[in-house]
Design a protein around this motif. Sequence first.
Motif, PDB file in Angstrom:
ATOM      1  N   GLY A  31       0.818  -1.198   0.000  1.00  0.00           N
ATOM      2  CA  GLY A  31       0.000   0.000   0.000  1.00  0.00           C
ATOM      3  C   GLY A  31       0.854   1.251   0.000  1.00  0.00           C
ATOM      4  N   ASP A  32       1.725   1.366   0.984  1.00  0.00           N
ATOM      5  CA  ASP A  32       2.573   2.552   1.117  1.00  0.00           C
ATOM      6  C   ASP A  32       3.728   2.474   0.124  1.00  0.00           C
ATOM      7  OD1 ASP A  32       4.381   4.561   1.938  1.00  0.00           O
ATOM      8  OD2 ASP A  32       3.620   4.458   3.987  1.00  0.00           O
ATOM      9  N   ILE A  33       3.786   3.406  -0.812  1.00  0.00           N
ATOM     10  CA  ILE A  33       4.804   3.414  -1.843  1.00  0.00           C
ATOM     11  C   ILE A  33       6.203   3.541  -1.254  1.00  0.00           C
ATOM     12  CG2 ILE A  33       4.850   5.903  -2.225  1.00  0.00           C
ATOM     13  CD1 ILE A  33       4.812   3.223  -4.955  1.00  0.00           C
ATOM     14  N   GLY A  34       6.287   4.088  -0.040  1.00  0.00           N
ATOM     15  CA  GLY A  34       7.574   4.252   0.610  1.00  0.00           C
ATOM     16  C   GLY A  34       8.235   2.947   0.994  1.00  0.00           C
ATOM     17  N   ASP A  35       7.488   1.853   0.930  1.00  0.00           N
ATOM     18  CA  ASP A  35       8.052   0.549   1.265  1.00  0.00           C
ATOM     19  C   ASP A  35       8.835  -0.062   0.107  1.00  0.00           C
ATOM     20  OD1 ASP A  35       7.031   0.631   3.832  1.00  0.00           O
ATOM     21  OD2 ASP A  35       5.174  -0.389   3.285  1.00  0.00           O
ATOM     22  N   ALA A  36       8.803   0.561  -1.049  1.00  0.00           N
ATOM     23  CA  ALA A  36       9.562   0.052  -2.189  1.00  0.00           C
ATOM     24  C   ALA A  36      11.050   0.222  -1.925  1.00  0.00           C
ATOM     25  CB  ALA A  36       9.158   0.782  -3.467  1.00  0.00           C
ATOM     26  N   SER A  63       5.909   4.376 -12.426  1.00  0.00           N
ATOM     27  CA  SER A  63       5.735   5.820 -12.605  1.00  0.00           C
ATOM     28  C   SER A  63       5.762   6.546 -11.265  1.00  0.00           C
ATOM     29  CB  SER A  63       4.420   6.083 -13.339  1.00  0.00           C
ATOM     30  OG  SER A  63       4.179   7.467 -13.469  1.00  0.00           O
ATOM     31  N   ALA A  64       5.079   5.962 -10.267  1.00  0.00           N
ATOM     32  CA  ALA A  64       5.057   6.581  -8.940  1.00  0.00           C
ATOM     33  C   ALA A  64       6.438   6.608  -8.309  1.00  0.00           C
ATOM     34  CB  ALA A  64       4.083   5.830  -8.041  1.00  0.00           C
TER      35      ALA A  64
END
Length: 294
Positions: A31-36, A63-64
């Motif tokens: 969910g949280d893109i910061g976990d990538a 893209s995000a």
Amino acid sequence: MQAENPGQQGNPGQHANPGQGRLVLAATPMGDIGDASKRLCDALATADVVAAEDTRRTRSLASALGVTITGRVVSFYDQVEVSRAPALIADMEGGRTVLLVTDAGMPSVSDPGYRLVSACVEAGLPVTCLPGPSAVTTALALSGLPVERFCFDGFPPRKQGQRRTWLATLATEPRAVVFFEAPHRLAASLADAVEVLGGQRRAAVCRELTKTYEEVKRGTLAELSEWAADGVRGEITVVLEGAAPRSSDPADLVDDVEGLVADGMRLKDACAHVAGSAVSKKELYDAVLAARRV
């Protein structure tokens, strides 16, 4: 040969040996893109082929993250996993790096992947993994239950009879059990769990992990069943407390056996399941027959 310095990070899109392809499994954010991870970003940018459960979602993720995918993107979901694996194997045999990603979390864990991994192993091709988000381990950590030992059981059966039989197999399971459930079936599954496992067994229902409306409800099965009765939305992961040690007296286990028999299990199979390592299967079988004669 000198070992690689743990502080150095290799490029996941580069081959382990010149001219040799490989499969890279990569976990994606739930969910949280910061976990990538940075390694995921590098892999998306450099892989020769990106096999994605949903190509649109993977392109949106890239893209995000500000990543440009330069390799070929192919869809790789459950229904095409078998038919598309040979072409990906051929890509790897030709020296290409194939990156496998699913919509969220780790490939192969209730998502496409294990068939391709097996095919790579059979073909002698290297497979590596970029670790990252997992609903299973996240839910275990948040559950507040003893989870030193656990098992993962995927999704429960959809039909009530099969679901109750599955739940019966957890009656004596000493490990914590993690499973996924569809939101529209959660209430029915928890109600069945109360009937089969008893209302006092503890559990945790984790909803929308890492997302804006993340919620963790902890309590007994009876409490959670009442909470879910009006409907629950979002992606659901359930952690069920392991069963308490069972009595070693066969007579104390007769009711458990009869409960499984009432749900359709054969008497011998029910005795084998309930007996576990606590009592002799034969002693339990004899105890059931003796109780029936009373």
